[in-house]
Design a protein around this motif. Structure first.
Motif, PDB file in Angstrom:
ATOM      1  N   THR A   1      59.499  27.350  37.753  1.00 41.20           N
ATOM      2  CA  THR A   1      59.004  26.244  36.531  1.00 41.20           C
ATOM      3  C   THR A   1      59.062  26.978  35.036  1.00 41.20           C
ATOM      4  N   GLY A   2      58.900  28.473  35.313  1.00 42.97           N
ATOM      5  CA  GLY A   2      58.979  29.229  34.011  1.00 42.97           C
ATOM      6  C   GLY A   2      57.613  29.480  33.613  1.00 42.97           C
ATOM      7  N   ARG A   3      56.575  28.825  34.086  1.00 44.16           N
ATOM      8  CA  ARG A   3      55.139  28.869  33.603  1.00 44.16           C
ATOM      9  C   ARG A   3      54.179  28.664  34.518  1.00 44.16           C
ATOM     10  N   VAL A   4      52.968  29.335  34.400  1.00 43.35           N
ATOM     11  CA  VAL A   4      51.800  29.163  35.666  1.00 43.35           C
ATOM     12  C   VAL A   4      50.798  29.084  34.675  1.00 43.35           C
ATOM     13  N   SER A   5      49.691  28.179  35.143  1.00 46.47           N
ATOM     14  CA  SER A   5      48.454  28.076  34.435  1.00 46.47           C
ATOM     15  C   SER A   5      47.343  28.911  35.116  1.00 46.47           C
ATOM     16  N   LEU A   6      46.567  29.508  34.456  1.00 50.53           N
ATOM     17  CA  LEU A   6      45.705  30.485  35.304  1.00 50.53           C
ATOM     18  C   LEU A   6      44.080  29.919  34.647  1.00 50.53           C
ATOM     19  N   THR A   7      43.226  30.230  35.384  1.00 50.27           N
ATOM     20  CA  THR A   7      42.053  29.934  35.071  1.00 50.27           C
ATOM     21  C   THR A   7      41.344  31.246  34.076  1.00 50.27           C
ATOM     22  N   ALA A   8      40.079  30.959  33.552  1.00 47.32           N
ATOM     23  CA  ALA A   8      39.714  32.159  32.727  1.00 47.32           C
ATOM     24  C   ALA A   8      39.182  33.438  33.796  1.00 47.32           C
ATOM     25  N   ALA A   9      38.821  33.172  34.868  1.00 47.40           N
ATOM     26  CA  ALA A   9      38.530  33.991  35.749  1.00 47.40           C
ATOM     27  C   ALA A   9      39.688  34.792  36.204  1.00 47.40           C
ATOM     28  N   GLN A  10      40.849  34.236  36.419  1.00 51.38           N
ATOM     29  CA  GLN A  10      42.013  34.798  36.880  1.00 51.38           C
ATOM     30  C   GLN A  10      42.633  35.497  35.927  1.00 51.38           C
ATOM     31  N   VAL A  11      42.544  35.345  34.337  1.00 49.83           N
ATOM     32  CA  VAL A  11      42.993  35.961  33.305  1.00 49.83           C
ATOM     33  C   VAL A  11      42.299  37.348  33.217  1.00 49.83           C
ATOM     34  N   SER A  12      40.640  37.281  33.389  1.00 47.06           N
ATOM     35  CA  SER A  12      40.187  38.461  33.333  1.00 47.06           C
ATOM     36  C   SER A  12      40.433  39.483  34.210  1.00 47.06           C
ATOM     37  N   MET A  13      40.675  38.885  35.522  1.00 50.02           N
ATOM     38  CA  MET A  13      41.181  39.820  36.497  1.00 50.02           C
ATOM     39  C   MET A  13      42.632  40.394  36.263  1.00 50.02           C
ATOM     40  N   LEU A  14      43.442  39.747  35.740  1.00 51.94           N
ATOM     41  CA  LEU A  14      44.715  40.007  35.165  1.00 51.94           C
ATOM     42  C   LEU A  14      44.689  40.819  34.263  1.00 51.94           C
ATOM     43  N   LEU A  15      43.991  40.970  33.319  1.00 52.01           N
ATOM     44  CA  LEU A  15      43.856  41.690  32.227  1.00 52.01           C
ATOM     45  C   LEU A  15      43.201  43.285  32.577  1.00 52.01           C
ATOM     46  N   GLU A  16      42.282  43.389  33.733  1.00 49.24           N
ATOM     47  CA  GLU A  16      41.842  44.409  34.048  1.00 49.24           C
ATOM     48  C   GLU A  16      42.628  45.232  35.361  1.00 49.24           C
ATOM     49  N   GLY A  17      43.936  44.507  35.417  1.00 56.07           N
ATOM     50  CA  GLY A  17      44.932  45.058  36.508  1.00 56.07           C
ATOM     51  C   GLY A  17      44.593  44.640  37.764  1.00 56.07           C
ATOM     52  N   ILE A  18      43.614  43.770  38.110  1.00 49.13           N
ATOM     53  CA  ILE A  18      43.356  43.433  39.517  1.00 49.13           C
ATOM     54  C   ILE A  18      44.306  41.993  39.910  1.00 49.13           C
ATOM     55  N   ASP A  19      44.528  42.002  41.084  1.00 46.50           N
ATOM     56  CA  ASP A  19      45.570  41.303  41.692  1.00 46.50           C
ATOM     57  C   ASP A  19      44.723  39.960  41.681  1.00 46.50           C
ATOM     58  N   TRP A  20      44.929  39.163  40.850  1.00 46.00           N
ATOM     59  CA  TRP A  20      44.357  37.836  40.602  1.00 46.00           C
ATOM     60  C   TRP A  20      44.854  36.530  41.368  1.00 46.00           C
ATOM     61  N   ARG A  21      45.760  36.779  42.148  1.00 50.56           N
ATOM     62  CA  ARG A  21      46.459  35.865  43.274  1.00 50.56           C
ATOM     63  C   ARG A  21      45.598  35.765  44.489  1.00 50.56           C
ATOM     64  N   MET A  22      45.062  37.015  44.956  1.00 48.46           N
ATOM     65  CA  MET A  22      44.282  37.181  46.152  1.00 48.46           C
ATOM     66  C   MET A  22      43.049  37.965  46.198  1.00 48.46           C
ATOM     67  N   PRO A  23      42.225  37.842  45.117  1.00 56.69           N
ATOM     68  CA  PRO A  23      40.933  38.857  45.054  1.00 56.69           C
ATOM     69  C   PRO A  23      40.210  39.017  46.282  1.00 56.69           C
ATOM     70  N   PRO A  24      39.789  40.203  46.693  1.00 57.78           N
ATOM     71  CA  PRO A  24      38.991  40.505  47.984  1.00 57.78           C
ATOM     72  C   PRO A  24      37.647  39.520  48.019  1.00 57.78           C
ATOM     73  N   ARG A  25      37.308  38.977  48.971  1.00 55.98           N
ATOM     74  CA  ARG A  25      36.248  38.134  49.183  1.00 55.98           C
ATOM     75  C   ARG A  25      34.931  38.844  49.405  1.00 55.98           C
ATOM     76  N   VAL A  26      33.819  38.553  49.237  1.00 53.62           N
ATOM     77  CA  VAL A  26      32.456  39.313  49.656  1.00 53.62           C
ATOM     78  C   VAL A  26      32.328  38.619  51.182  1.00 53.62           C
ATOM     79  N   ARG A  27      32.119  39.645  52.024  1.00 53.71           N
ATOM     80  CA  ARG A  27      31.850  39.482  53.177  1.00 53.71           C
ATOM     81  C   ARG A  27      30.602  38.548  53.377  1.00 53.71           C
ATOM     82  N   ARG A  28      30.790  37.221  54.110  1.00 57.49           N
ATOM     83  CA  ARG A  28      29.796  36.401  54.486  1.00 57.49           C
ATOM     84  C   ARG A  28      28.743  36.992  55.558  1.00 57.49           C
ATOM     85  N   PRO A  29      27.324  37.050  55.113  1.00 55.48           N
ATOM     86  CA  PRO A  29      26.363  37.336  56.066  1.00 55.48           C
ATOM     87  C   PRO A  29      26.288  36.610  57.411  1.00 55.48           C
TER      88      PRO A  29
END
Length: 115
Positions: A83-111
């Motif tokens: 498509t040439g473009r992708v829409s991101l959420t504010a949280a995904q953009v924050s991760m992107l700018l920090e150099g974090i993989d915004w596509r599949m962030p690690p989840r916190v283990r559920r107790p």
């Protein structure tokens, strides 16, 4: 840290962009290639060929703003789509700018047990 206005749309231009472009050149890309209004208040993110530089274009209601960030190590993770473009959420953009993989962030283990 830059906080994004609530409800703001963020568009990533897939592929790589000539990072010699300034505000006017990137606004033309947003309008012609991404088919979006560069004066809508949305953020438009562009990445260079090597992946270590990102530019973000934003119209704040009074004028055009151009933000850039260069990673000293690594590169920004960028999607490849037809498509040439992708829409991101504010949280995904924050991760992107920090150099974090915004596509599949690690989840916190559920107790398993309470208490």
């Amino acid at each position: 840290m830059i906080t994004l206005p609530s409800g703001v749309r963020v568009w990533l231009a897939c592929g790589h962009t000539d990072m010699r472009k300034g505000m006017d050149g990137l606004a033309m890309l947003a309008q012609q290639v991404l088919e979006e209004d560069p004066f809508s208040g949305a953020l438009f993110a562009f990445r260079g060929k090597r992946g270590g530089l990102i530019k973000i274009l934003w119209f704040d209601g009074q004028g055009m703003c151009l933000f850039s960030k260069r990673l000293e190590k690594g590169h920004f993770l960028w999607p490849t789509t037809n498509t040439g473009r992708v829409s991101l959420t504010a949280a995904q953009v924050s991760m992107l700018l920090e150099g974090i993989d915004w596509r599949m962030p690690p989840r916190v283990r559920r107790p398993e047990l309470a208490g």
